[in-house]
Scaffold this motif. Structure first.
Motif, PDB file in Angstrom:
ATOM      1  N   ASP A 144      -5.413  -0.327   1.960  1.00 12.44           N
ATOM      2  CA  ASP A 144      -5.066  -0.247   3.378  1.00 12.44           C
ATOM      3  C   ASP A 144      -4.202  -1.445   3.699  1.00 12.44           C
ATOM      4  O   ASP A 144      -4.643  -2.584   3.602  1.00 12.44           O
TER       5      ASP A 144
ATOM      6  N   ASP B 149      -6.177   3.003  -3.311  1.00 11.26           N
ATOM      7  CA  ASP B 149      -6.322   3.052  -1.859  1.00 11.26           C
ATOM      8  C   ASP B 149      -6.288   1.640  -1.291  1.00 11.26           C
ATOM      9  O   ASP B 149      -7.327   1.004  -1.120  1.00 11.26           O
TER      10      ASP B 149
ATOM     11  N   ASP C 218       1.017   3.843   1.913  1.00  7.12           N
ATOM     12  CA  ASP C 218       1.530   4.228   3.234  1.00  7.12           C
ATOM     13  C   ASP C 218       2.710   3.353   3.656  1.00  7.12           C
ATOM     14  O   ASP C 218       3.718   3.856   4.167  1.00  7.12           O
TER      15      ASP C 218
ATOM     16  N   GLY D 197       0.843  -1.181   0.000  1.00  9.68           N
ATOM     17  CA  GLY D 197       0.000   0.000   0.000  1.00  9.68           C
ATOM     18  C   GLY D 197       0.886   1.240   0.000  1.00  9.68           C
ATOM     19  O   GLY D 197       2.046   1.194   0.429  1.00  9.68           O
TER      20      GLY D 197
END
Length: 190
Positions: free
Chosen positions: A164, A162, A109, A107
């Protein structure tokens, strides 16, 4: 009991004393009614603590065990997923082990956390996910470690959508000699 457990217990006791004291002060002089209401609040408070503890442990536990000989045992989580923590470029990353994923899918992040700038990548690939097609960018993870198992220059994809968390897919799972299920354990062996 760890230091964190002790602090958590102290917090709960202090909270119980404050709420209980306030209840006793408020209900003093009403006899049996006060006792019934106090007992009701104790039950509600205990239920809330147990529910919060169950919810938090579902996210934190269970954890994998790395055993001698390159064996990794991953217990199933309460949600039915197998989660594994690996150290990528010196940073812990929590993966869902996904035999339906063809590669390691990071992901955005998690990519940032391990030193990869998602904005500077060339999203030249496409992958089909449960939520539809997404763009992917090929990357190389310098070091991927699970316990004593260390792999260098591991190929992965950064997802342009997106996502997660991250997925540990078949491109990495194939590096193990054995991938099997033993009851509620996923076992990886080198």
């Amino acid at each position: 009991m760890t230091g964190d457990d002790g602090m958590q217990l102290a917090y709960y006791i202090l909270l119980l004393v404050v709420i209980g004291g306030a209840m006793l002060f408020e209900l003093s002089g009403r006899g049996g009614q006060a006792l019934r209401q106090l007992m009701l609040w104790v039950v509600i408070f205990a239920g809330a603590i147990l529910a919060a503890d169950w919810y938090l442990q579902g996210d934190m536990l269970p954890r994998q065990q790395v055993l001698e000989g390159g064996r990794i045992e991953i217990p199933v989580g309460r949600d039915g997923h197998f989660r594994l923590t690996a150290r990528l470029n010196g940073t812990d990353v929590r993966f869902i082990v996904d035999t339906g994923a063809s590669t390691i899918a990071l992901g955005p992040d998690d990519a940032r956390r391990i030193g990869i700038d998602p904005a500077g990548l060339a999203y030249v690939g496409r992958a089909m996910t449960a939520n539809g097609p997404v763009q992917t960018a090929p990357v190389t993870i310098e070091e991927l470690a699970i316990g004593d198992i260390l792999d260098r220059n591991v190929r992965a994809q950064v997802i342009g959508g997106d996502l997660d968390g991250s997925l540990l897919g078949m491109s990495y799972l194939r590096t193990f000699a054995r991938v099997s299920f033993e009851g509620d354990l996923l076992v990886l062996e080198r």
